[in-house]
Motif scaffolding. Sequence first.
Motif, short mmCIF file in Angstrom:
data_model
loop_
_atom_site.label_atom_id
_atom_site.label_comp_id
_atom_site.label_asym_id
_atom_site.label_seq_id
_atom_site.Cartn_x
_atom_site.Cartn_y
_atom_site.Cartn_z
N SER A 32 6.48 -13.15 4.75
CA SER A 32 7.10 -13.04 3.44
C SER A 32 8.27 -12.08 3.50
O SER A 32 8.37 -11.24 4.40
N VAL A 33 9.15 -12.22 2.50
CA VAL A 33 10.38 -11.44 2.45
C VAL A 33 10.61 -10.99 1.01
O VAL A 33 10.31 -11.74 0.07
N ALA A 34 11.14 -9.79 0.84
CA ALA A 34 11.51 -9.30 -0.48
C ALA A 34 12.83 -8.54 -0.38
O ALA A 34 13.07 -7.83 0.59
N LEU A 42 12.31 -5.65 -7.87
CA LEU A 42 12.33 -6.86 -7.05
C LEU A 42 13.46 -7.77 -7.51
O LEU A 42 13.56 -8.12 -8.68
N LEU A 43 14.33 -8.15 -6.55
CA LEU A 43 15.45 -9.04 -6.85
C LEU A 43 15.20 -10.46 -6.36
O LEU A 43 15.54 -11.43 -7.03
N LEU A 44 14.68 -10.57 -5.16
CA LEU A 44 14.40 -11.86 -4.54
C LEU A 44 13.10 -11.75 -3.77
O LEU A 44 12.81 -10.69 -3.21
N SER A 45 12.35 -12.82 -3.74
CA SER A 45 11.14 -12.78 -2.92
C SER A 45 10.75 -14.18 -2.50
O SER A 45 11.16 -15.17 -3.08
N ALA A 73 7.34 -5.69 -2.34
CA ALA A 73 8.45 -4.95 -2.94
C ALA A 73 8.11 -3.47 -3.10
O ALA A 73 8.94 -2.60 -2.83
N THR A 74 6.88 -3.17 -3.49
CA THR A 74 6.44 -1.79 -3.64
C THR A 74 6.44 -1.07 -2.30
O THR A 74 6.90 0.07 -2.18
N ILE A 75 5.94 -1.76 -1.28
CA ILE A 75 5.91 -1.18 0.07
C ILE A 75 7.33 -0.93 0.57
O ILE A 75 7.63 0.14 1.11
N LEU A 79 8.75 2.74 1.46
CA LEU A 79 9.22 3.06 2.81
C LEU A 79 10.69 3.45 2.80
O LEU A 79 11.10 4.37 3.51
N GLY A 80 11.48 2.76 2.00
CA GLY A 80 12.90 3.10 1.91
C GLY A 80 13.09 4.51 1.40
O GLY A 80 13.89 5.29 1.95
N SER A 81 12.36 4.88 0.37
CA SER A 81 12.46 6.23 -0.18
C SER A 81 11.98 7.28 0.81
O SER A 81 12.64 8.32 1.01
N LEU A 82 10.86 7.03 1.44
CA LEU A 82 10.30 7.97 2.41
C LEU A 82 11.25 8.20 3.59
O LEU A 82 11.52 9.34 3.98
#
Length: 162
Positions: A32-34, A42-45, A73-75, A79-82
Amino acid sequence: MTAPSTYGLSTQARNLQWLLTDLVEEVPGVNSVAVVSSDGLLLLSSEPAAVRDEAGQGKGRPKGPRGASADLATIVSGLGSLTTGAAALMDGGGVKQTMVAMEHGSVFVMAISDGSLLGVHAAPDCDMSVVAYHMALFVGRAGHVLTPEVRSELRQSMEKTP
């Protein structure tokens, strides 16, 4: 793959959805992709495909994390923020890519030019270099198209999706 309807979307938004669909369907091991905006929306998934047995019959249980695009999307957002915080503490500059290898899968996060993030959940036996290469292609193609107007349009289309 189940994706939001592209009916009524602009050409740019439809092209982004097509690129995302292509990433999921053409890259072996991608579940899967988000695509997540810089503010975590979430913009696209791609909804994860059903698990298939050896006879090709669907078992009904999705392969993706908990079967929901919102989970991925939450993950991705977390991860991006961390990693952005870690990079700032280490004076490392901008984060380009994050990869988490787990016993039963991998999660990849790659920055898109506007602060949005591309996240991929992949099978444990995927070729990580192939996944990363195709993510980089997506980012290169999507980065200039993901304008504020298109982001707004994509957010609205995701809100309408059941």
